[in-house]
Design an enzyme around this catalytic site. Structure first.
Site: not given
Length: 128
Positions: A77-79, A82
């Site tokens: 997941i894209c930090v 997120a």
């Protein structure tokens, strides 16, 4: 054939994530390799362990988790996306001074480099 999937829709509220999940299952059933799923934008909500669907609904977050444990599919997941949406692991929660984390087991906070790598190493990248 080797695939990667990009999910930009939340676990609930749109068809994007559930369609992506069904596509992922079909790929594996047909003998293709699914190397990774990258969750971007609203898609990061698929990694929120605090979701609690009704008992008669499919639990998509746990479905993704099972895909990871049973088939070794990387769930990135894209930090940045997120953190903007309140999905954090223990490390980020500590760094930001938050009381707890809510990243579901099996998901990994990662940068766009993970998506770029998947684009380079897979035969197909499909976005939902």
């Amino acid at each position: 054939m080797r695939f990667a999937i990009v999910v930009t829709g939340p676990a609930y509220g749109t068809q994007q994530a559930s369609s992506a999940f069904q596509f992922a299952q079909a790929l594996i059933a047909e003998g293709h390799e699914l190397s990774s799923v990258f969750f971007y934008r609203e898609g990061v909500y698929n990694a929120n362990q605090l979701t609690s669907p009704a008992s008669d609904e499919f639990d998509l977050v746990r479905g993704w988790q099972q895909l990871n444990t049973q088939h070794g599919v990387a769930l990135n997941i894209c930090v940045a996306a997120a953190l903007r949406r309140g999905v954090v692991d223990e490390t980020e929660a500590g760094r930001l001074g938050l009381a707890s984390s809510n990243l579901q087991t099996g998901f990994t906070l990662s940068g766009l480099g993970a998506l770029a790598e998947a684009s380079l190493t897979c035969d197909r990248v499909v976005q939902f």
